[in-house]
Design an enzyme around this catalytic site. Structure first.
Site, short mmCIF file in Angstrom:
data_model
loop_
_atom_site.label_atom_id
_atom_site.label_comp_id
_atom_site.label_asym_id
_atom_site.label_seq_id
_atom_site.Cartn_x
_atom_site.Cartn_y
_atom_site.Cartn_z
N GLY A 128 25.58 25.63 32.20
CA GLY A 128 25.98 24.23 32.40
C GLY A 128 24.81 23.28 32.20
O GLY A 128 24.91 22.29 31.45
N HIS A 129 23.67 23.60 32.83
CA HIS A 129 22.47 22.76 32.64
C HIS A 129 22.02 22.76 31.18
O HIS A 129 21.63 21.73 30.64
CB HIS A 129 21.32 23.30 33.50
CG HIS A 129 21.59 23.35 34.96
ND1 HIS A 129 21.79 24.55 35.63
CD2 HIS A 129 21.68 22.38 35.90
CE1 HIS A 129 21.98 24.30 36.91
NE2 HIS A 129 21.94 23.00 37.11
N ASP A 134 30.59 18.44 38.44
CA ASP A 134 30.37 17.62 39.63
C ASP A 134 30.84 16.20 39.33
O ASP A 134 30.04 15.26 39.26
CB ASP A 134 28.89 17.62 40.01
CG ASP A 134 28.43 18.97 40.53
OD1 ASP A 134 29.19 19.58 41.30
OD2 ASP A 134 27.34 19.42 40.13
N GLN A 173 29.78 13.40 41.62
CA GLN A 173 28.41 12.96 41.41
C GLN A 173 28.34 12.00 40.22
O GLN A 173 27.64 10.99 40.26
CB GLN A 173 27.50 14.17 41.17
CG GLN A 173 26.07 13.79 40.87
CD GLN A 173 25.13 14.99 40.88
OE1 GLN A 173 24.54 15.30 41.88
NE2 GLN A 173 25.01 15.66 39.75
N SER A 200 26.64 28.96 39.69
CA SER A 200 25.74 29.98 40.22
C SER A 200 26.39 30.69 41.41
O SER A 200 25.97 31.77 41.80
CB SER A 200 24.40 29.36 40.62
OG SER A 200 24.59 28.13 41.26
#
Lengths: 290, 290
Positions: free
Chosen positions: B36-37, B150, B153, B186
Site C-alpha cells: 500500500g505504501h 484509511d 484520514q 500489516s
C-alpha cells in the site's frame, strides 16, 4: 501596488514570486494603519525583494462582547499609506473569502496566553493563530514582521512558528513612540487632554523599573513595585496590570536571570493603553526580536 | 536515496529543490512499509520530479491505551523498499527531533472524527493533524499522497488542507488488495487460517451493498442491511461497524444523492480489519480522490 481580494489570485502571484526566487516580507494587519504598521512595512522593504501586507479584520479573534462590527476601518487611507510606504501587494480578502464555510480545524494555544492582555480576552489568540496560519500559507513569506508593542502576540507567533516548523523567520520590531515617549496607538485619540499628558508616565514608569534592573536589582517584586508607584503617582487612570515575566515564555520568574518583559496596561476613561519593555537580564532594552 | 534524520538538514535539502523548481511528492508513513505504501510512492514518482517519504511513529496520535512502544518497526527493510521504489529522500526523524519540547500549540478537528474508526480512537486525529502540519512545513510538497484504505484520514487531511489553505494538493489512491480482494494490511498476518479465508467477505459484503446502489437503491439503511447480512453469513468475527456516510464530510445521509463511503470494520480474534468503498451516487467506485 496591486490590491488583491481573492485568495486564488494572491496564491498565483506568490507562486510567480517564488519561481523568481524573490524573498517576501509579510506584514499582517487589521487595517486602520498608523506609524507602527508603516515601520514594519519599511523594515520588510529593506530586508526583502517583495513586501506583501494584508488588511483583514478577523472575526475569529473577537470575543462575543468585543465589537467586531465597530472595529475602525479606512480602506482608502490604508491603501494610500501602504502604497506610499513601498508595499508591493496589498491583500484585502473578505470574510467569506477567508472563511468560505465553518472551520473544521481548530487551533489553540495553552501557554503564554493566561497572562498580560490574555486574561481579559479568552480565545483571542486561538483566532489569531488560525488566521495567521491561513495567511502564512497563502503568502508563503520568507520573513514575517510584527510590532513588539503587542509583545504577547509576538510570543504567540513565535510558538506557532517553532512548534509547527513554519518555514519562515519571525521579526519583532520596536514600539514606535510619540516625541514624549508614549507608545503610538490608534486608541490615543480617545484620551482626554489631561489623560494624554499623564499617559507618558506608563512608559516612564517602565523606564523607572528598568533603572532598578540596570543597577543590579534582580527581584521582580521590587521592580514591579517601582513601576506601580511611579504610574500611580502621575496617572489618574486605573492600572489593569503591571507584570514582569520571562520572554517569550511569559512565565513568572523569581529572579531575573533571563530575557524578560516588563509590561503595563492602564485604563483611562475611554481608552485602555498598553506598553512594555523587553529587557536583557543586564537591564538593556531589546529592540528587535530574532 | 538520502536518509535524513535532522529537521534542519531536511529543510535545507527541500530549499535546494525549491530553488531548482522541482515538484515534490510526499508520502508520510509510520514505517513497516507494505505494498500500500509502495503504491503511493510509485504514483508520487510518476507525478513529481522528487519523492520524499517519511517514517515517523508519531506518539501524539496514540491514545493512553494504545501501545506506541509496540508499534512494529523495521527500518532496515523499509529503507531497502523505499530505495527500490524510487524514493529520493527518506526522512526518519527521532521523536526528540520532531517534538524538542512540549507543544504549546494544539490542533484539533471537530467533525469527520466521531464516526467510523474515530469512535474508538478519541484524540487520534488531533495528533495526526499536528504531525502532518509539521511534516508539510518541513517538506513543503507539491502533492501529498494517502491511501483510501484509511479514507477517514484522507477526509481529515482534506479538511486540514482546505481550512488552513495549505499550498499543496491532496491525492487519495485506491486500496491495494490481495488476489482474492482482501485489502492489504500489516494486520492480515494476525489472522488464523479460517479467518483469512473468511476475511475476503468484508470486501465482498461491501460489493454486495454497491450492487444495490448500482441497481438504483438509494436508501442507506437497505444497503447497510445487505452488507451486514453478507458479512454475518460468512464471517465468524464480530462486526465493529458498517456505515454509509457522505464523503468526505462523513455525515449521515437519508438518501444517496452525493459521493458516499460504505465502510466496514470487523474484529477477528487477534486483528481488527477495515475496508471501504468510495462510491459515486450512481454506484460506481471512485478510485482516486482529487
Amino acid at each position: 501596488m496591486q490590491v488583491i481580494r481573492s485568495v486564488n489570485t494572491m496564491s498565483e502571484i506568490i507562486q510567480k514570486y517564488h519561481l523568481q526566487h524573490k524573498q517576501i516580507g509579510f506584514v499582517a494587519t487589521m487595517g486602520f494603519l498608523h506609524e507602527g504598521h508603516l515601520q514594519l512595512m519599511k523594515e520588510a522593504k529593506k530586508e526583502n525583494a517583495i513586501v506583501v501586507a494584508s488588511i483583514f479584520v478577523n472575526p475569529l479573534q473577537f470575543g462575543p462582547n468585543e465589537d467586531f462590527e465597530k472595529y475602525p476601518r479606512d480602506e482608502q487611507s490604508d491603501t494610500l499609506l501602504a502604497e506610499k510606504t513601498g508595499v508591493d501587494v496589498l491583500f484585502i480578502p473578505t470574510v467569506k473569502e477567508m472563511y468560505p464555510h465553518a472551520m473544521l480545524i481548530h487551533m489553540s494555544i495553552r501557554e503564554r496566553v493566561n497572562v498580560l492582555c490574555g486574561h481579559s480576552r479568552p480565545g483571542h489568540f486561538d483566532g489569531v493563530l488560525t488566521v495567521l496560519t491561513k495567511l502564512f500559507h497563502i503568502i508563503r513569506p520568507t520573513k514575517v514582521y510584527f510590532g513588539l508593542k503587542d509583545a504577547q502576540q509576538v510570543a504567540v507567533v513565535d510558538a506557532l512558528i517553532q512548534d509547527l516548523n513554519f518555514p519562515m523567520e519571525l521579526v519583532g520590531l520596536p514600539t514606535v513612540r510619540e516625541k514624549d515617549g508614549l507608545a503610538k496607538s490608534s486608541r490615543n485619540v480617545n484620551l482626554k487632554e489631561h489623560e494624554r499628558r499623564e499617559a507618558v508616565w506608563i512608559y516612564k514608569g517602565l523606564l523607572a523599573g528598568q533603572q532598578l534592573l540596570l543597577k543590579g536589582e534582580g527581584n521582580p517584586a521590587l521592580i514591579i513595585k517601582e513601576v506601580t508607584q511611579t504610574v500611580e503617582k502621575h496617572i489618574s487612570g486605573k492600572i489593569d496590570y503591571i507584570e514582569l515575566l520571562s520572554y517569550p515564555a511569559l512565565k513568572p520568574v523569581s529572579t531575573i536571570n533571563q530575557q524578560v518583559i516588563l509590561a503595563a496596561a492602564v485604563y483611562f476613561d475611554e481608552a485602555r493603553l498598553i506598553d512594555n519593555l523587553i529587557l536583557h537580564p543586564n537591564g538593556k532594552i531589546i529592540n528587535r526580536y530574532n
